[in-house]
Design a protein around this motif. Structure first.
Motif, PDB file in Angstrom:
ATOM      1  N   ILE A   1      -1.073  34.216  24.022  1.00 42.20           N
ATOM      2  CA  ILE A   1      -1.881  34.176  22.791  1.00 42.20           C
ATOM      3  C   ILE A   1      -1.066  34.686  21.604  1.00 42.20           C
ATOM      4  O   ILE A   1      -1.013  34.059  20.542  1.00 42.20           O
ATOM      5  CB  ILE A   1      -3.172  35.017  22.963  1.00 42.20           C
ATOM      6  CG1 ILE A   1      -4.136  34.278  23.900  1.00 42.20           C
ATOM      7  CG2 ILE A   1      -3.835  35.310  21.614  1.00 42.20           C
ATOM      8  CD1 ILE A   1      -5.304  35.092  24.370  1.00 42.20           C
ATOM      9  N   MET A   2      -0.390  35.809  21.805  1.00 41.96           N
ATOM     10  CA  MET A   2       0.345  36.431  20.699  1.00 41.96           C
ATOM     11  C   MET A   2       1.566  35.623  20.270  1.00 41.96           C
ATOM     12  O   MET A   2       2.026  35.749  19.150  1.00 41.96           O
ATOM     13  CB  MET A   2       0.747  37.864  21.067  1.00 41.96           C
ATOM     14  CG  MET A   2      -0.427  38.828  21.195  1.00 41.96           C
ATOM     15  SD  MET A   2      -1.421  38.965  19.697  1.00 41.96           S
ATOM     16  CE  MET A   2      -0.292  39.814  18.594  1.00 41.96           C
ATOM     17  N   SER A   3       2.070  34.775  21.176  1.00 41.80           N
ATOM     18  CA  SER A   3       3.246  33.990  20.782  1.00 41.80           C
ATOM     19  C   SER A   3       2.834  32.667  20.130  1.00 41.80           C
ATOM     20  O   SER A   3       3.682  31.893  19.693  1.00 41.80           O
ATOM     21  CB  SER A   3       4.162  33.751  21.975  1.00 41.80           C
ATOM     22  OG  SER A   3       3.464  32.996  22.933  1.00 41.80           O
ATOM     23  N   GLY A   4       1.532  32.401  20.050  1.00 36.57           N
ATOM     24  CA  GLY A   4       1.086  31.155  19.420  1.00 36.57           C
ATOM     25  C   GLY A   4       0.069  31.398  18.315  1.00 36.57           C
ATOM     26  O   GLY A   4      -0.830  30.581  18.089  1.00 36.57           O
ATOM     27  N   LEU A   5       0.212  32.510  17.597  1.00 40.25           N
ATOM     28  CA  LEU A   5      -0.793  32.870  16.590  1.00 40.25           C
ATOM     29  C   LEU A   5      -0.873  31.891  15.417  1.00 40.25           C
ATOM     30  O   LEU A   5      -1.905  31.807  14.755  1.00 40.25           O
ATOM     31  CB  LEU A   5      -0.534  34.282  16.051  1.00 40.25           C
ATOM     32  CG  LEU A   5      -1.002  35.442  16.934  1.00 40.25           C
ATOM     33  CD1 LEU A   5      -0.715  36.764  16.241  1.00 40.25           C
ATOM     34  CD2 LEU A   5      -2.490  35.356  17.259  1.00 40.25           C
TER      35      LEU A   5
END
Lengths: 161, 139
Positions: free
Chosen positions: A66-70
């Protein structure tokens, strides 16, 4: 000496009683998810658009994905500066669920697809999900009145009419 | 003695003023000035206009979305996130003194929201027009 032994016995008895109460509470259906971990940046950034979902609701690999595709976050640009993103990722990883959900080999990105979410909400009828006041299963606060503070205890659930 | 009281009084006044001075990093006027410097260097720059800003704010761009989809047609009123229903505090500085007082925050939200609504970042001209419009709003 006798006094010490008595005292020790009493302490053990108290400790045993406390742990018994604790295990009963944990097995109970009403303990819900209560947030204990906290981080100011996680709270302010994630709660800008939705409830800051507690880190324990997804495993670390999901949070990393999730955090790498914000920049494409469920259809919205939720990009963050590098320093905020790395602080929040570290916080999420540290407090993530130890359960593994990736039966398909891909990390789950939606809390609503986890087994725990499905089983906890199995009694909720489809009409509740369709209620415009609920709008989406991602809208925890529609029914969980204390969701903002990370408290998902069933006793505080109020389903809107 | 009088001097001591006077000095003490000045120190206390200074302390009392501290939180006010440090509460916000910038003022909306300063933020606007930053965009003006940026916009003035681009070809076709026109003085910022509240009318153009209002039009841009209320026009539906891509995906049938406009700024006012979430912020409503009245920037002095509370808005609502179109997906999550999360309450959005008023955008006009007259109704919410925190708005446009932190350049980092302003840049973050323009980037996100312009990408969502226009599939691209907004130009300094567009940002300046919108802020100029928002500054004309009264509560």
């Amino acid at each position: 000496m006798l006094f010490h032994i008595k005292n020790f016995t009493r302490n053990v008895a108290v400790a045993l009683a406390m742990s018994a109460t604790l295990s009963v509470a944990q097995a109970d259906d009403h303990d819900g998810q209560k947030r204990t971990a906290d981080n100011a940046r996680w709270k302010s950034e994630c709660s800008a658009c939705h409830v800051a979902y507690p880190p324990g609701m997804l495993p670390a690999e999901s949070w990393r994905a999730i955090m790498s595709g914000l920049d494409k976050h469920f259809g919205s640009d939720a990009s963050l500066d590098a320093a905020s993103a790395s602080e929040i990722t570290a916080f999420l990883e540290k407090n993530a669920s130890a359960k593994k959900y990736n039966a398909s080999g891909k990390p789950l990105l939606r809390i609503t697809e986890t087994r725990s979410f499905k089983s906890e909400h199995s009694e909720v009828s489809t009409s509740v999900w369709k209620n415009p006041k609920v709008k989406s299963p991602a809208n925890c606060g529609a029914c969980h009145t204390k969701a903002e503070s990370g408290d998902f205890n069933e006793d505080d659930v109020k389903i809107p009419k | 003695m009088l001097r001591v009281i006077f000095t003490l009084g000045s120190v206390l006044m200074l302390i009392a003023e501290l939180p006010i001075q440090s509460a916000f990093a910038e003022t909306p006027i300063e933020v606007l000035a930053t965009f003006k410097v940026e916009a003035a260097g681009t070809p076709g720059f026109q003085e910022f206009s509240a009318t153009r800003g209002e039009n841009f704010f209320k026009t539906k761009h891509n995906h049938n979305l406009s700024c006012s989809t979430c912020h409503t047609d009245n920037p002095a009123a509370q808005g609502k996130h179109s997906e999550t229903d999360k309450i959005i505090k008023p955008l006009a500085p007259a109704a919410n003194e925190e708005r446009f007082t932190d350049m980092k925050k302003v840049a973050k939200w323009f980037k996100r929201n312009c990408n969502d609504v226009l599939d691209r970042e907004c130009t300094a001209q567009e940002k300046g027009d919108v802020i100029t419009y928002l500054l004309t709003i009264h509560k």
